[in-house]
Write an enzyme that holds these catalytic residues in place. Structure first.
Site, mmCIF file in Angstrom:
data_model
loop_
_atom_site.group_PDB
_atom_site.id
_atom_site.type_symbol
_atom_site.label_atom_id
_atom_site.label_comp_id
_atom_site.label_asym_id
_atom_site.label_seq_id
_atom_site.Cartn_x
_atom_site.Cartn_y
_atom_site.Cartn_z
ATOM 1 N N GLU A 231 0.803 -1.229 0.000
ATOM 2 C CA GLU A 231 0.000 0.000 0.000
ATOM 3 C C GLU A 231 0.840 1.285 0.000
ATOM 4 O OE1 GLU A 231 -4.144 -0.100 1.739
ATOM 5 O OE2 GLU A 231 -2.958 -1.052 3.304
ATOM 6 N N HIS B 241 -0.188 5.324 7.606
ATOM 7 C CA HIS B 241 -1.383 4.548 7.275
ATOM 8 C C HIS B 241 -1.538 3.459 8.318
ATOM 9 C CE1 HIS B 241 -4.384 2.133 5.402
ATOM 10 N NE2 HIS B 241 -3.568 1.104 5.308
ATOM 11 N N HIS C 239 -11.559 -0.540 6.248
ATOM 12 C CA HIS C 239 -10.125 -0.748 6.107
ATOM 13 C C HIS C 239 -9.319 -0.060 7.218
ATOM 14 C CE1 HIS C 239 -6.427 -0.030 3.237
ATOM 15 N NE2 HIS C 239 -6.090 -0.604 4.372
ATOM 16 N N HIS D 121 -4.611 0.721 10.662
ATOM 17 C CA HIS D 121 -5.934 0.105 10.793
ATOM 18 C C HIS D 121 -6.356 0.148 12.258
ATOM 19 C CE1 HIS D 121 -3.930 -2.531 7.477
ATOM 20 N NE2 HIS D 121 -4.385 -1.410 6.944
#
Ligand SMILES: [Zn+2]
Length: 249
Positions: free
Chosen positions: A77, A96, A166, A98
């Site tokens: 990603e 980034h 996500h 989760h």
């Protein structure tokens, strides 16, 4: 230490801090724009953030191509990072993750908004990007630049956005600022969920958010982002070199 070495030290520290604070687990990543080449960024090879060391740090073009892979496998990603650096010249660091508490806000239509002063950097209302809108059925991961650019459009001029089903991504004008916002985004999501059990929530007003962020941006050395960075380094068991400590405090 040269500025690049200091920055890599901070990047490794950011990986450990985000793991210690439960923002990342086996998954999630943090990057920093290259200090000498704005069209490159630095990020670990594909690895659990808590285990990242200096030798894992790779250099990428904004398109996500490794400059010198030396057999190291990049995160799938990584396009989130390049697309945000491409869209936002002011952005110096991207995270980034989760993190658990934010997920509910990405799948219910419930708006994530700041409930406490320390969370003002998340902005007035956190936007939600849904891969389904443009790309239909996917595995929900941002796995190319077209998805990355579509996501960057939703982040717009803000500091963060959720990704439906996500996780979320956060940007900052420094590693310390991005880490601060990523941690407090998770904190705010949990607090907002708890507060909403009691009834109607009174969120920070746009004027309050503006005043808090202005104070944080003008904070003297040792205050604001630096103070929290020092605290989180301690919790993560990180002893910064004299150069890195001097740069921040
Ligand atoms: Zn992800």
């Amino acid at each position: 230490m040269a500025p690049l070495d200091v920055l890599i030290e901070d990047l490794v520290a950011a990986n450990r801090i985000l793991a210690t604070e439960n923002v990342v687990d086996a998954f999630g990543h943090v990057s920093v724009r290259h200090p000498e080449n704005a069209s490159r960024y630095l990020m670990s090879r594909a690895k659990a953030p808590d285990l990242v060391g200096r030798d894992d740090i790779m250099e990428f073009t904004l398109e996500g191509d490794p400059v010198e892979a030396r057999g190291r496998k990049p995160y799938r990603e990584r396009f989130i990072h390049g697309a945000l650096y491409e869209a936002r010249p002011d952005v110096q660091s991207v995270i980034h993750n989760h993190s658990r508490s934010v997920i509910s806000f990405g799948v219910t239509g419930e708006k994530l908004r700041p409930v406490v002063h320390s969370c003002a950097t998340i902005g007035e209302e956190v936007p939600v990007w849904d891969a389904q809108d443009t790309f239909g059925d996917t595995d929900l991961l941002i796995s190319d630049m077209s998805m990355g650019r579509d996501f960057a459009r939703v982040v717009g001029g803000g500091t963060c956005a959720l990704m439906r089903g996500h996780g979320c991504s956060v940007v900052g004008t420094s590693i310390r600022e991005a880490v601060y916002t990523a941690i407090y985004l998770e904190v705010n999501a949990e607090l907002q969920w708890k507060a909403s059990r009691f009834g109607k929530v009174k969120f920070l007003t746009p004027g309050e958010i503006e005043k808090i962020n202005s104070r944080l941006g003008q904070a003297k050395s040792g205050e604001g982002y630096d103070r929290s960075w020092e605290y989180w380094c301690g919790r993560a068991g990180i002893t910064l070199s004299k150069s890195s400590a001097r740069m921040g405090f």
